[in-house]
Write a protein that holds these residues in place. Sequence first.
Motif, short mmCIF file in Angstrom:
data_model
loop_
_atom_site.label_atom_id
_atom_site.label_comp_id
_atom_site.label_asym_id
_atom_site.label_seq_id
_atom_site.Cartn_x
_atom_site.Cartn_y
_atom_site.Cartn_z
N ARG A 41 0.90 -1.12 0.11
CA ARG A 41 0.01 0.12 0.16
C ARG A 41 0.87 1.26 0.20
O ARG A 41 1.87 1.38 0.78
CB ARG A 41 -0.88 0.05 1.31
N GLU A 42 0.64 2.23 -0.85
CA GLU A 42 1.28 3.32 -0.98
C GLU A 42 0.60 4.72 -0.80
O GLU A 42 -0.57 4.58 -1.21
CB GLU A 42 2.19 3.22 -2.39
N PHE A 43 1.32 5.56 -0.34
CA PHE A 43 0.84 6.80 -0.52
C PHE A 43 0.53 7.55 -1.55
O PHE A 43 1.35 7.42 -2.52
CB PHE A 43 1.88 7.87 0.49
N VAL A 44 -0.65 8.32 -1.63
CA VAL A 44 -1.02 8.80 -2.80
C VAL A 44 -1.05 10.50 -2.55
O VAL A 44 -0.40 11.36 -3.25
CB VAL A 44 -2.44 8.52 -3.28
N GLY A 45 -1.79 10.92 -1.37
CA GLY A 45 -1.89 12.35 -1.05
C GLY A 45 -2.42 12.49 0.31
O GLY A 45 -2.91 11.47 0.74
N ALA A 46 -2.46 13.80 0.73
CA ALA A 46 -3.05 13.93 2.21
C ALA A 46 -3.18 15.40 2.14
O ALA A 46 -2.54 16.38 1.37
CB ALA A 46 -2.15 13.38 3.41
N ILE A 47 -4.43 15.66 3.04
CA ILE A 47 -4.51 17.09 3.32
C ILE A 47 -4.86 17.40 4.78
O ILE A 47 -5.46 16.29 5.41
CB ILE A 47 -5.88 17.52 2.60
N ASN A 48 -4.73 18.53 5.41
CA ASN A 48 -4.85 18.71 6.69
C ASN A 48 -6.53 19.28 6.87
O ASN A 48 -6.95 19.56 5.93
CB ASN A 48 -3.84 19.51 7.63
N TRP A 49 -6.63 19.29 8.20
CA TRP A 49 -8.04 19.81 8.28
C TRP A 49 -8.60 21.23 7.50
O TRP A 49 -9.66 21.10 7.05
CB TRP A 49 -8.36 20.17 9.83
N SER A 50 -7.71 22.30 7.75
CA SER A 50 -7.99 23.40 7.27
C SER A 50 -7.62 23.33 5.74
O SER A 50 -8.32 24.45 4.85
CB SER A 50 -7.22 24.51 7.69
N GLY A 51 -7.25 22.34 5.15
CA GLY A 51 -6.84 22.31 3.78
C GLY A 51 -5.82 23.10 3.39
O GLY A 51 -5.58 23.30 2.05
N ASN A 52 -5.03 23.79 4.24
CA ASN A 52 -3.64 24.64 3.68
C ASN A 52 -2.37 23.82 3.55
O ASN A 52 -1.34 24.45 3.45
CB ASN A 52 -3.72 25.94 4.83
N MET A 53 -2.52 22.40 3.92
CA MET A 53 -1.58 21.77 3.96
C MET A 53 -1.71 20.38 3.12
O MET A 53 -2.50 19.65 3.45
CB MET A 53 -0.95 21.36 5.33
N ILE A 54 -1.02 20.41 1.91
CA ILE A 54 -1.59 19.17 0.92
C ILE A 54 -0.17 18.64 0.62
O ILE A 54 0.78 19.20 0.13
CB ILE A 54 -2.25 19.66 -0.09
N LEU A 55 -0.04 17.17 0.51
CA LEU A 55 1.16 16.48 -0.10
C LEU A 55 0.66 15.55 -1.07
O LEU A 55 -0.54 14.89 -1.12
CB LEU A 55 1.82 15.76 1.19
#
Length: 120
Positions: A41-55
């Motif tokens: 299983r591999e990482f695709v993306g992520a977002i924090n609660w406020s939406g101002n940090m995305i990977l």
Amino acid sequence: QVQLVESGGGLVQAGDSLRLSCAASGRYSMGWFRQALGKEREFVGAINWSGNMILYADSVQGRFSISRDNAKNTVYLQMNSLKPEDTAVYYCAARNGAVVTTMRSDYDDWGQGTQVTVSS
């Protein structure tokens, strides 16, 4: 424990788009991961609660985008220019923390997964 429900998977052709949704209540950072047959299983993306940090993973950068609508308790994964190598079961995951990470072990709760199949 957070209940996570993914939806939106399906069978598409290379170059098409799909949008996955993940319903999740609570103030969590959210990640998307995928697992192809016979692979980790591999990482695709992520977002924090406020939406101002995305990977994003390098493999999807520029093609996929993550967003969230906290009023609807929903996180989205917009997938454009899909390739056959994007074929996998896609999972959303919740993390009880303000910072997003790429590590599978940092996420506490997982959805059941939704299949995405991209034909060439």
